[in-house]
Design a protein around this motif. Structure first.
Motif: not given
Lengths: 476, 465
Positions: A68-89
Motif C-alpha cells: 500500500a503506497a501513494n500512487p504518485h510516490g510509486a511513480a517517483h519510486f519508478g520502475r527499472d527496465v532492461y535492454k534485451p541484447v541481440s544474439p548477434l551482438a
C-alpha cells in the motif's frame, strides 16, 4: 577454357599462400583470435542474459514490495527496465558498451540509460575489446595486405609472373585468378565464422530469426574484405617495388581503419552539434516551468486548469469536485513534461542521426565507415536500436504513470490524509515487452552503406584489372 | 674525429637525403595540431558542462531568495523549502586539470558532478550525472586527442622512419662495408639507431610539448613530465625497431615484423588483457545492486510506516516539523542498513579496477596511455578521488542540516546573501607514485628490447649480415 584457367590460377595463389609459413601462422592466428573473441563474447552474452533475467524478476518483486503506497510516490519510486541484447551482438557489440542497458522510468523525467559497460573504466579500456567484429574490421584487412602485397612485385614474384605470362595467359585473367585466390583464402575464415555462428544460434535457441541478419552481415564483411584484396593486388601490380606497395598499402590501412574512424565522429560532432546533458536538462526544466511559449508560468497554468475543471463539473469550489484535482494536475503536468521531453529527445537523436550522415560521407575515404554502421545495425547494437528501445520504454513509462495518476483522480477521497493503495495491483496489467527493429527496416536504413561497400568492391576490382595492364611491363 | 661522431655524421647525411623524414614530421605536426585543438575544444565543453551543473544550485538558491524576499515583503512567513536546512541544494563538480586537453582518458566514463541534498543517499548523488548525453558513436570511436596521437600514431611514424635502418644496408651490401670498418658492431648499430630515432623523436617530442604549451602553459611540471613520457615511449619503439632490424634479413621482413609488433603491442595485447581482466574479476552487477538498494529502502520504509503516519499527523510546535524528524531517523536507519551493501559493492568494483589497472603493465602502449591520462587529470584515480570527496562533502551538508535542526535554526535572508553555506572544493590527489611506476615500466620495456638486441649483437658481426 578461361574459367578452367581461372581456377588453376586461383589454386596456384592458394598454394603460394599456404606454402608461405609466415602467412599461414598469421592466418591461423586470426582464426584463433576470431574463435577466442567469439567464445569470450558468447560467455559474456550468456552472463548478461542471465543477469538481465534475474534483474527483471527481482525488479518486479521490488515493485510489488511497495504494497500500500501513494500512487504518485510509486511513480517517483519508478520502475527499472532492461535492454534485451541481440544474439548477434556477440559478433558485433557495436555501441552497446557506450549505450547503457538499464533505464529508470519515473514520473516527470526521461532518464538516460544507465549501467554502461564503459562506466568506471581504466586506461586499458581505451584499447577496446577483443570482438569478432574488431578482428574482421581491423586485423583481417591487414592480413590481406601482408598476404598479397608481394603477389606481383619483388624479384621472386616477377620470376613466376614471367613464366605465367609466357604461357599465354592474359594479364587480366591472371589478376582475376589471383584475386579469386587471395579473396577466397580470406573469405574462408569468414564463411567458417558464419557457419559456426549460425549453428550456435540454432543450437542454443537464441533465435533463428537472427540467421537472416547474420547472412547480410557476413555479406557486408565479404564485400569489405574483397575490396581490400583487390586494392592490395592493384598496388602490387602497379608498383614494381614490393616495398613501395607495402608502405602505400599500410598507409592506406592506417588511414582507413585508424585515422578516419576516429576523426570522422569528431568532425561530425562539430558539424552537427547536439545539446550537452546539463544543457538539455536545463532547457527542459525551464520549459516545464515557463511553459512551451516561455510566458506561461506553472502557477498560471494550474489556476487555468482549476477553473476549467470546475467549469466542466459545474462546481464553484475545488472541494466539491467529484474527482481529485491533485490527480488531475499531476495528469496534465505529466502530459506536458512528457511532450517536452519527447521533443527534446527526438531533437537529440535526430542530431545523432545527422552526425551519422556526416560520418557516412567519410565512407568515400574508408570502407570501414560504411561497414561499421551496417554491421552494428544488423546486430541491433547501434544507436537506432537503442533509440527504438528508449521510445518504447518511454511509451510504457507514460502509460504506467498516467494509470497511477488516474487512480488518484478517481479514488482519492480525502485530500487531508495520505492516500495509499496497492500500486502493484493497479499496474499488474502494464507489461513492458520491447520489440526489436525488423530486418526489413534495418536493411532499408542501411542500404546506402551496403551500396557503398559494393561500390568499394567494384571500384577496387576495376582498379586491379586496370593495374593488370602493367603486368607485362613488370615481367620484363 | 671519433668513430662515433663519424657514424652520427653519416647517419645525419643519410637522413637529410631521405625525403620521407620531412613528410613524416609534417604529418605528425598536422595530426598533433588537430588533436590538440580537438582536445582543447573537448576540455572547454566539459568545463562548461561542469560549471552549468554547479551553477544549478546557485540558480535554485537565487530563485528561493527572491521568493523568500517577496513573502517577507508581503509581511508573511516563508515556509517549507525556503527555511529548512534539509532542503538546501548543493552541487559538487570535478574541475578540469590544467592539461585536460591532452587526453579525454576516462573522464567520460565517470560522473563529472554530484547533486547533493542533506538527506540524499550519499551513494546516489552521482546518479543524475552518471550517463552523459555525448554521442555514443563518438565515445565508441574514442576521442582524437594528443594522447591518441602519441600512443597509437607516433610508433607508426617511428616505424616508418627506422624499420629498415640496418636491414636495407644488409640487402644492398653496404652493411658488409660498414662492419669492415674499425668500429665495434654494437657501437655502429646503436649510434646509427640513436641518430635515426632521435631525428624524428626529438622534434616530435618538442612539437607535441609546444602544442600542449600553447593550449595551456599553466602546468610546467606536467609539460615536462609529458615530454619525458613521450620521449621514453618513443625510445622504446626506436630500440625495438633496432632489435627487429638485427633479426630481419630483408627490409620487407623488417617492415612486416615491425608492423606485427605494433599490432601486437598497441592493439592485441591490450584488448586481450582487457577481456581477460573482465572475465577474471568482473565488474559488479549494477542491476542486482540497484534492486537490492531499492528493496532495502522499501523494507526500512515499511518498518517505519506507523511512525511515518504518526509524524504526518503530529502538528508539533518545533521549528522543523515532525515529518522531517521522522525522515531524519529513517535515513539514518536506511544508511546503516545500506553501508555493508555499498562496502561489498565498492570492494568488488575495486577488485575489478585494481586488476584492470595492473593489466596496464602488459604493454607499454597502455602504460603510456595511463601516464598521459594522469597528466591530463582524466584518469580513473582522480575521478574516484572526486567521488570520495563529494561523498565526504555530502556528509558535511548532512551534519550541517542535523545541527540546524538540533538548534531549531531556520534559514534567514542573511543565509541566502552571506557566504555561510559550505561549498565543494576539489583537492588534487597525489599521483607521483603511479607516474614513477609508469616511467620505470617504460624504461624496463626499453631495456627488454635492448637486451634482445644486445643478445643478437653478442653473436658477432657475421650474424648481422
Amino acid at each position: 577454357m578461361e574459367r578452367a584457367l581461372l581456377r588453376v590460377i586461383a589454386r596456384q595463389q592458394w598454394r603460394l599462400l599456404v606454402r608461405d609459413r609466415r602467412l599461414m601462422i598469421l592466418g591461423l592466428a586470426l582464426l584463433l583470435a576470431l574463435l577466442t573473441a567469439g567464445i569470450g563474447g558468447a560467455a559474456m552474452h550468456a552472463t548478461a542474459k542471465a543477469e538481465r533475467a534475474a534483474a527483471m524478476s527481482e525488479e518486479a518483486r521490488v515493485w510489488e514490495m511497495q504494497g500500500a503506497a501513494n500512487p504518485h510516490g510509486a511513480a517517483h519510486f519508478g520502475r527499472d527496465v532492461y535492454k534485451p541484447v541481440s544474439p548477434l551482438a556477440v559478433l558485433d557489440p557495436g555501441l552497446l558498451p557506450e549505450l547503457g542497458t538499464a533505464l529508470r522510468l519515473e514520473a516527470h523525467a526521461q532518464n538516460p540509460a544507465r549501467d554502461r559497460a564503459i562506466d568506471g573504466g581504466s586506461a586499458i579500456d581505451r584499447f577496446g575489446g577483443l570482438t569478432p567484429a574488431a578482428m574482421l574490421q581491423l586485423l583481417a584487412p591487414l592480413l590481406i595486405i601482408l598476404a598479397g602485397f608481394a603477389t606481383f612485385s619483388g624479384d621472386s614474384a616477377r620470376t613466376i609472373l614471367r613464366q605465367e605470362l609466357s604461357s599465354g595467359v592474359s594479364p587480366a585473367l591472371l589478376m582475376a585468378g589471383r584475386l579469386a585466390g587471395l579473396a577466397g583464402a580470406m573469405l574462408l575464415p569468414l564463411a567458417a565464422l558464419a557457419l559456426l555462428a549460425a549453428m550456435a544460434l540454432l543450437l542454443t535457441g537464441s533465435g533463428a530469426a537472427a540467421i537472416g541478419p547474420l547472412l547480410w552481415m557476413m555479406s557486408g564483411y565479404a564485400l569489405y574484405l574483397w575490396a581490400f584484396a583487390a586494392l592490395t593486388l592493384a598496388a602490387s601490380a602497379a608498383f614494381g617495388s614490393a616495398r613501395t606497395a607495402l608502405v602505400l598499402l599500410l598507409a592506406f590501412w592506417a588511414l582507413a581503419v585508424l585515422l578516419v574512424p576516429r576523426i570522422a565522429p569528431a568532425i561530425a560532432e562539430a558539424a552537427a552539434p547536439t545539446l550537452s546533458g546539463p544543457a538539455l536538462e536545463a532547457a527542459v526544466t525551464k520549459e516545464v516551468r515557463e511553459g512551451p511559449s516561455g510566458h506561461d508560468p506553472q502557477d498560471a497554468r494550474l489556476a487555468r486548469l482549476r477553473e476549467d475543471t470546475m467549469r466542466r463539473y459545474g462546481v464553484s469550489k475545488v472541494e466539491d469536485l467529484p474527482v481529485d484535482f491533485g490527480g488531475i494536475s499531476l495528469f496534465h503536468g505529466e502530459a506536458l513534461s512528457t511532450a517536452i521531453y519527447r521533443r527534446y529527445s527526438a531533437e537529440l537523436y535526430d542530431g545523432f542521426d545527422r552526425q551519422a550522415a556526416v560520418q557516412r560521407r567519410f565512407a568515400l575515404l574508408s570502407p570501414l565507415q560504411a561497414l561499421r554502421p551496417l554491421s552494428a545495425g544488423l546486430a541491433q547494437s547501434d544507436q537506432h536500436a537503442h533509440r527504438r528501445f528508449l521510445e518504447q520504454a518511454d511509451a510504457y513509462r507514460y502509460a504506467l504513470v498516467q494509470k497511477l495518476n488516474r487512480d488518484i483522480i478517481h479514488n482519492r477521497k480525502d485530500p487531508a490524509n495520505p492516500y495509499l493503495t496497492d500500486v502493484g495491483a493497479i499496474t499488474r496489467d502494464q507489461q513492458f515487452i520491447p520489440r526489436a527493429v525488423p530486418l526489413g527496416e534495418t536493411l532499408r536504413r542501411h542500404r546506402g552503406e551496403l551500396m557503398l561497400l559494393a561500390l568499394w568492391a567494384i571500384a577496387a576490382s576495376l582498379l586491379a584489372l586496370a593495374a593488370s595492364r602493367r603486368l607485362r611491363k613488370l615481367a620484363v | 674525429m671519433s668513430a662515433r661522431s663519424s657514424i652520427f655524421r653519416l647517419e645525419w647525411k643519410r637522413m637529410l637525403r631521405d625525403r620521407a623524414m620531412p613528410l613524416l614530421l609534417l604529418i605528425f605536426t598536422l595530426v598533433a595540431a588537430y588533436a590538440a585543438i580537438a582536445g582543447d575544444l573537448w576540455a572547454q565543453k566539459r568545463a562548461q558542462a561542469v560549471e552549468q551543473i554547479v551553477a544549478e544550485a546557485d540558480e535554485t538558491m537565487a530563485l528561493r531568495r527572491a521568493n523568500f524576499a517577496a513573502i517577507i515583503a508581503k509581511g508573511e512567513q516563508p515556509g517549507f523549502g525556503l527555511i529548512y536546512a534539509t532542503a538546501l541544494p548543493f552541487r559538487a563538480g570535478l574541475p578540469n586539470a590544467p592539461l585536460a586537453a591532452l587526453s579525454a582518458g576516462q573522464a567520460e566514463t565517470y560522473p563529472p558532478a554530484a547533486s547533493i541534498s542533506p538527506f540524499a543517499d550519499p551513494h546516489a548523488i552521482f546518479d543524475r550525472h552518471s550517463a552523459g548525453l555525448e554521442n555514443p558513436a563518438v565515445l565508441g570511436a574514442g576521442r582524437f586527442d594528443l594522447a591518441f596521437v602519441i600512443t597509437f600514431l607516433l610508433p607508426l611514424l617511428l616505424i616508418a622512419a627506422t624499420y629498415d635502418f640496418w636491414s636495407r644496408d644488409v640487402e644492398n651490401g653496404s652493411a658488409r662495408l660498414q662492419l669492415s670498418q674499425p668500429v665495434k658492431p654494437e657501437r655502429l648499430i646503436w649510434a646509427r639507431a640513436a641518430m635515426r630515432g632521435a631525428m624524428l623523436l626529438v622534434p616530435t617530442t618538442l612539437i607535441a610539448t609546444t602544442l600542449l604549451l600553447f593550449v595551456n602553459p599553466r602546468d610546467p611540471v606536467g609539460l615536462a613530465l609529458f615530454a619525458l613520457v613521450v620521449f621514453a615511449y618513443g625510445s622504446f619503439w626506436v630500440v625495438l625497431n633496432a632489435a627487429i632490424n638485427l633479426f630481419a634479413r630483408t627490409s620487407i621482413t623488417a617492415a612486416l615484423a615491425a608492423g606485427t609488433a605494433w599490432l601486437t603491442i598497441v592493439m592485441l595485447i591490450p584488448a586481450t588483457a582487457n577481456a581477460v581482466s573482465d572475465l577474471v574479476a568482473p565488474a559488479p552487477s549494477m542491476k542486482a545492486h540497484s534492486n537490492t538498494v531499492r528493496a532495502v529502502g522499501l523494507e526500512v520504509r515499511a518498518a517505519n510506516a506507523d511512525a511515518a503516519k504518526a509524524a504526518a499527523a503530529d502538528e508539533g510546535d518545533r521549528a522543523y516539523p515532525a515529518s522531517l524528524w521522522h525522515s531524519r531517523r529513517e535515513i539514518q536507519q536506511r544508511d546503516a542498513r545500506l553501508a555493508p551493501l555499498y562496502r561489498a559493492h565498492v570492494e568488488t568494483a575495486s577488485r575489478h579496477r585494481t586488476l584492470a589497472d595492473a593489466a596496464r603493465f602488459v604493454s607499454p602502449a597502455v602504460v603510456v596511455q595511463d601516464a598521459l591520462d594522469r597528466i591530463a587529470g582524466t584518469d580513473a584515480s582522480r575521478a574516484l578521488a572526486f567521488q570520495e570527496q563529494a561523498r565526504a562533502f555530502a556528509g558535511t551538508t548532512r551534519a550541517l542540516a542535523f545541527e540546524w535542526m538540533d538548534r531549531e535554526r531556520l534559514m534567514t535572508l542573511a543565509d541566502y546573501d552571506g557566504d555561510r553555506l559550505p561549498r565543494f572544493a576539489f583537492a588534487e590527489p597525489p599521483h607521483g607514485a603511479a607516474q614513477a611506476l609508469n616511467v620505470i615500466a617504460l624504461g624496463l620495456f626499453t631495456l627488454l628490447a635492448f637486451a634482445m638486441a644486445a643478445r643478437r649483437l653478442r653473436r658477432g658481426a657475421a650474424s648481422l649480415l
